[in-house]
Design an enzyme around this catalytic site. Structure first.
Site, PDB file in Angstrom:
ATOM      1  N   LYS A 166       0.806  -1.214   0.000  1.00 56.76           N
ATOM      2  CA  LYS A 166       0.000   0.000   0.000  1.00 56.76           C
ATOM      3  C   LYS A 166       0.843   1.269   0.000  1.00 56.76           C
ATOM      4  CE  LYS A 166      -4.117  -2.033   2.143  1.00 56.76           C
ATOM      5  NZ  LYS A 166      -3.630  -3.418   2.199  1.00 56.76           N
ATOM      6  N   GLU A 250      -2.805   6.857   7.387  1.00 59.70           N
ATOM      7  CA  GLU A 250      -3.277   7.935   6.528  1.00 59.70           C
ATOM      8  C   GLU A 250      -4.516   8.569   7.147  1.00 59.70           C
ATOM      9  OE1 GLU A 250      -3.786   5.848   2.887  1.00 59.70           O
ATOM     10  OE2 GLU A 250      -5.758   5.047   3.415  1.00 59.70           O
ATOM     11  N   ASN A 285     -14.742  -2.860   8.648  1.00 61.81           N
ATOM     12  CA  ASN A 285     -14.027  -2.645   7.387  1.00 61.81           C
ATOM     13  C   ASN A 285     -14.150  -3.815   6.417  1.00 61.81           C
ATOM     14  OD1 ASN A 285     -12.888  -0.048   8.174  1.00 61.81           O
ATOM     15  ND2 ASN A 285     -11.587  -1.235   9.564  1.00 61.81           N
ATOM     16  N   GLU A 325      -9.840   0.412  -5.670  1.00 61.71           N
ATOM     17  CA  GLU A 325     -10.826   0.865  -4.699  1.00 61.71           C
ATOM     18  C   GLU A 325     -10.654   2.350  -4.403  1.00 61.71           C
ATOM     19  OE1 GLU A 325     -10.673  -1.642  -1.278  1.00 61.71           O
ATOM     20  OE2 GLU A 325     -11.373  -3.419  -2.374  1.00 61.71           O
ATOM     21  N   GLU A 338      -6.768   1.564  -2.510  1.00 60.76           N
ATOM     22  CA  GLU A 338      -5.817   0.490  -2.750  1.00 60.76           C
ATOM     23  C   GLU A 338      -6.209  -0.235  -4.029  1.00 60.76           C
ATOM     24  OE1 GLU A 338      -6.107  -2.083   0.632  1.00 60.76           O
ATOM     25  OE2 GLU A 338      -7.976  -3.002  -0.019  1.00 60.76           O
TER      26      GLU A 338
END
Length: 715
Positions: A166, A250, A285, A325, A338
């Site tokens: 990532k 992030e 998630n 995504e 990602e």
């Protein structure tokens, strides 16, 4: 080409082909065993195209390893992998060959590269499809396959490394002019550095694993303490799930939509975007309900997202099916999240609206064939919805894992335009070692309203017994006014159910319908018990067959009802209203279709006993009722009530799992909110905290799968 593809999409859904998948099982005598039945919708195949591979190994398990229809159509032999506990699994029975790669824990089986490479050599498989999860995004696995001359059905190692990491993928996305989320573009070394970075970015922040996906190794932190805790759990989950504990941090975008773009690219510099999937309904998630297309995107935003997704794919010379995504805010600004360099769980809904078989396209690309379609050929034909049916308790944090054996299982394939992708059957075990998914339930319609109506019908007709499941939550989501209007975000579940999911809230009319159905079921059984081989029994006490007075307990309420019978119809008077309930009253069937004054309902009677207790699944939710005669109800008030167990001093795990860490020992003083232990269940780690202040007097940590219990600790 565009017209022919659209024609294939429309025709394939309006004229479904049913395939019965059977397998010859060798036991003491040879027999044919029906594994499952599915409704498949045929995409376009070129009869002149040569066979791609002779034998393909599927390095996975469950439904993705069972979905080998593409290989069957192309006469490609398949090899399944199993563990020493899953030799009888559906995906094993459906394959042409099977190899055991070790014991049940994933680190010793499906993540064991040496064992899988040995299986490839043993079976002489020419290619490997990794499915999703496990080694599907592991560059080392792809490299080892290439060194042995075995084709990896997916992108090359460079793309896997670039997009699977990532941190690197975010830098590449920036260079490819893709919108990105503000954050730290490096590896977080420890918890102290995580706190420093989070403060610099500004809370809230998202802590997530650099490798992998699927919601594993992800935590939202709103302060320093949560950042430290999130760093610990995310790194442990990442190491357990992906073998890589690196993390990044992030900015957390609050209340966004999660919308992804399906891309497809070949080795000849051709790349397409196959429209979007709306994946905003999530818990922890992880996606729960998906649909294609999205109600939110206009053609301009869709094109912009698709073009950026393709630009990113071309920047890393991507060649296979993949998913980019994005997080999308309320102003339709979108940010790269990602890229998953593999097939997604929710890929069937893209297949539904485009007519493309993504597995077939992946196999073709891996063999070196160019794409057969242009961007202008890709349609949006109709609407598709997918619900992930999990072995979970939706009343606990929207879904804590459940284990058990499927004592009864029946997929709703008789409902039109329904597809079920599953890797289980009646008698299958749901264990703590793997993801708790039972199946992917997909419905299609000419528009969204039809697709949702089909989904509601399919959920009502889905029979799952032996494990707790999330059908109730799924059904409530798809009929909720906000969802129907398309007003969704990743915070949909906590926003709609701030106090947790409580099941369907009955209206006054629905409550009367439930009481009338329960009464009719009770009376149908009473009347059946008076029959002996189709003839009336000799009754010692003559019953009044015209009128019965009963009392029904539902929740905290008690309701007097009067019922009479005329053939297959029961007339029930409840709360001053008379309802007529008609059915065939086949009490042996797991599904019962009843008509209440012209309204059709599909219900499931889960249990009933001689004491009048009955459990009914009605409108997706299970309701427990007790039906007594008027006399029995009057006498029941004299029965002593069982004392409720006091569990305030016991910390008991809400799910079966493995104790991976213990933070206290006997005689320790424990404060309210303090962590006592960590339970790992189905690849997720859960911190168990004390609900009150006290002293730890004992601990019973027999919560592993082998002991089939839940961990507990006395305070």
């Amino acid at each position: 080409m565009a017209a022919s593809l659209r024609q294939v999409v429309a025709g394939s859904w309006r004229q479904p082909q049913r395939y019965l998948l059977a397998l010859q099982c060798a036991t003491h005598h040879t027999r044919w065993c029906l594994i499952t039945s599915r409704t498949f919708y045929t995409a376009e195949y070129d009869p002149n195209e040569k066979v791609t591979f002779e034998k393909l190994l599927i390095a996975n398990r469950g439904e993705i390893a069972s979905d080998d229809k593409t290989c069957k159509k192309r006469a490609i032999k398949t090899v399944a992998l199993c563990t020493d506990l899953s030799a009888g699994a559906v995906h094993v029975k459906m394959a042409d060959e099977a190899v055991c790669v070790g014991p049940a824990p994933t680190s010793k089986s499906y993540l064991n590269m040496d064992a899988i490479m040995e299986a490839i050599k043993k079976t002489r498989a020419q290619a490997v499809h990794p499915g999703y999860g496990f080694l599907s995004e592991n560059k080392e696995f792809a490299r080892r396959l290439a060194s042995e001359g075995v084709t990896f059905i997916g992108p090359d190692t460079h793309a896997i490394q670039a997009m699977g990491d990532k941190i690197e993928s975010k830098l590449l996305a920036k260079n490819a002019k893709v919108n990105t989320i503000p954050g730290f573009d490096g590896v977080v070394k420890d918890a102290d550095e995580a706190v420093r970075i989070a403060r610099e970015i500004g809370y809230p922040v998202m802590i997530k694993a650099s490798a992998g996906g699927g919601g594993k190794g992800m935590r939202i932190a709103w302060n320093d303490e949560e950042t430290r805790e999130g760093f610990r759990f995310s790194s442990q989950e990442a190491a357990s799930s992906f073998g890589d504990d690196r993390l990044l941090i992030e900015k957390f975008i609050d209340n966004p939509r999660h919308i992804e773009i399906q891309v497809l690219a070949d080795k000849h510099d051709n790349a397409l975007w196959l429209n979007e999937r709306e994946c905003s309904i999530q818990r922890r998630n992880q996606k729960v309900v998906e649909e294609a297309p999205s109600t939110f995107l206009d053609p301009e935003t869709r094109r912009a997202m698709g073009e950026q997704a393709v630009a990113l794919a071309k920047a890393v010379k991507y060649s296979s099916a993949g998913t980019v995504e994005f997080l999308v805010d309320t102003k339709k600004s979108f940010y790269f999240l990602e890229m998953n360099t593999r097939l997604q769980v929710e890929h069937p809904i893209t297949e539904c609206i485009t007519g493309l078989d993504l597995v077939q396209e992946m196999i073709r690309v891996a063999k070196g064939y160019p794409l057969r379609h242009k961007q202008a050929d890709i349609p949006i034909n109709g609407w598709a919805v997918e619900c992930r049916v999990y072995a979970e308790d939706p009343y606990k944090s929207f879904g804590l894992p459940s284990i058990g054996r499927l004592s009864q299982y029946q997929e709703p394939l008789h409902v039109p335009n329904v597809r079920v992708d599953s890797g289980i059957q009646e008698g299958s075990d749901i264990s703590i070692y793997y993801d708790p998914m039972i199946s992917k339930l997909i419905t299609y319609g000419s528009d969204r309203a039809e697709a949702l109506q089909r989904m509601e019908e399919a959920l009502d007709n889905y029979v799952i017994r032996g494990v707790t499941h999330n059908i109730a939550l799924l059904r409530e989501v798809i009929i909720h006014p906000r969802f129907v209007q398309g007003d969704v975000s990743t915070k949909f579940l906590p926003d709609v159910y701030p106090d947790g999911f409580k099941g369907h809230k009955l209206t006054d009319l629905e409550k009367r319908e439930l009481l009338a159905i329960a009464t009719s079921l009770y009376m149908a059984e009473q009347l059946r018990s008076q029959q002996f081989l189709g003839s009336p029994r000799i009754s010692l006490a003559k019953l009044d067959l015209n009128n019965w007075e009963l009392s029904i307990q539902l929740g905290d309420g008690t309701y007097p009802v009067t019922v009479s019978n005329n053939g297959s119809t029961f007339s029930v008077e409840v709360d001053g209203m008379k309802l007529n309930v008609t059915s065939e009253w086949n009490l042996a069937s797991p599904l019962l279709s009843v008509t209440i004054d012209g309204t059709q309902r599909t219900i499931q009677c889960l249990s009933r006993d001689a004491a009048g207790n009955i459990s009914i699944q009605f409108l997706g939710t299970v309701y427990k009722l007790r039906i007594l005669t008027k006399l029995a109800a009057e006498l029941s008030k004299y029965m002593p009530e069982k004392a409720v167990e006091d569990t305030t001093s016991i910390l008991r795990s809400p799910m079966p799992g493995v104790v991976v860490a213990v933070s206290v020992k006997p005689a320790d003083l424990v404060s309210e909110g303090q962590e006592v232990c960590v339970i790992e269940a189905m690849k997720m780690q859960n911190s168990m905290i004390a609900a009150k202040t006290g002293k730890a007097t004992s601990k019973n940590l027999r919560g592993s799968w082998q002991h089939a219990g839940n961990p507990s600790c006395n305070l």
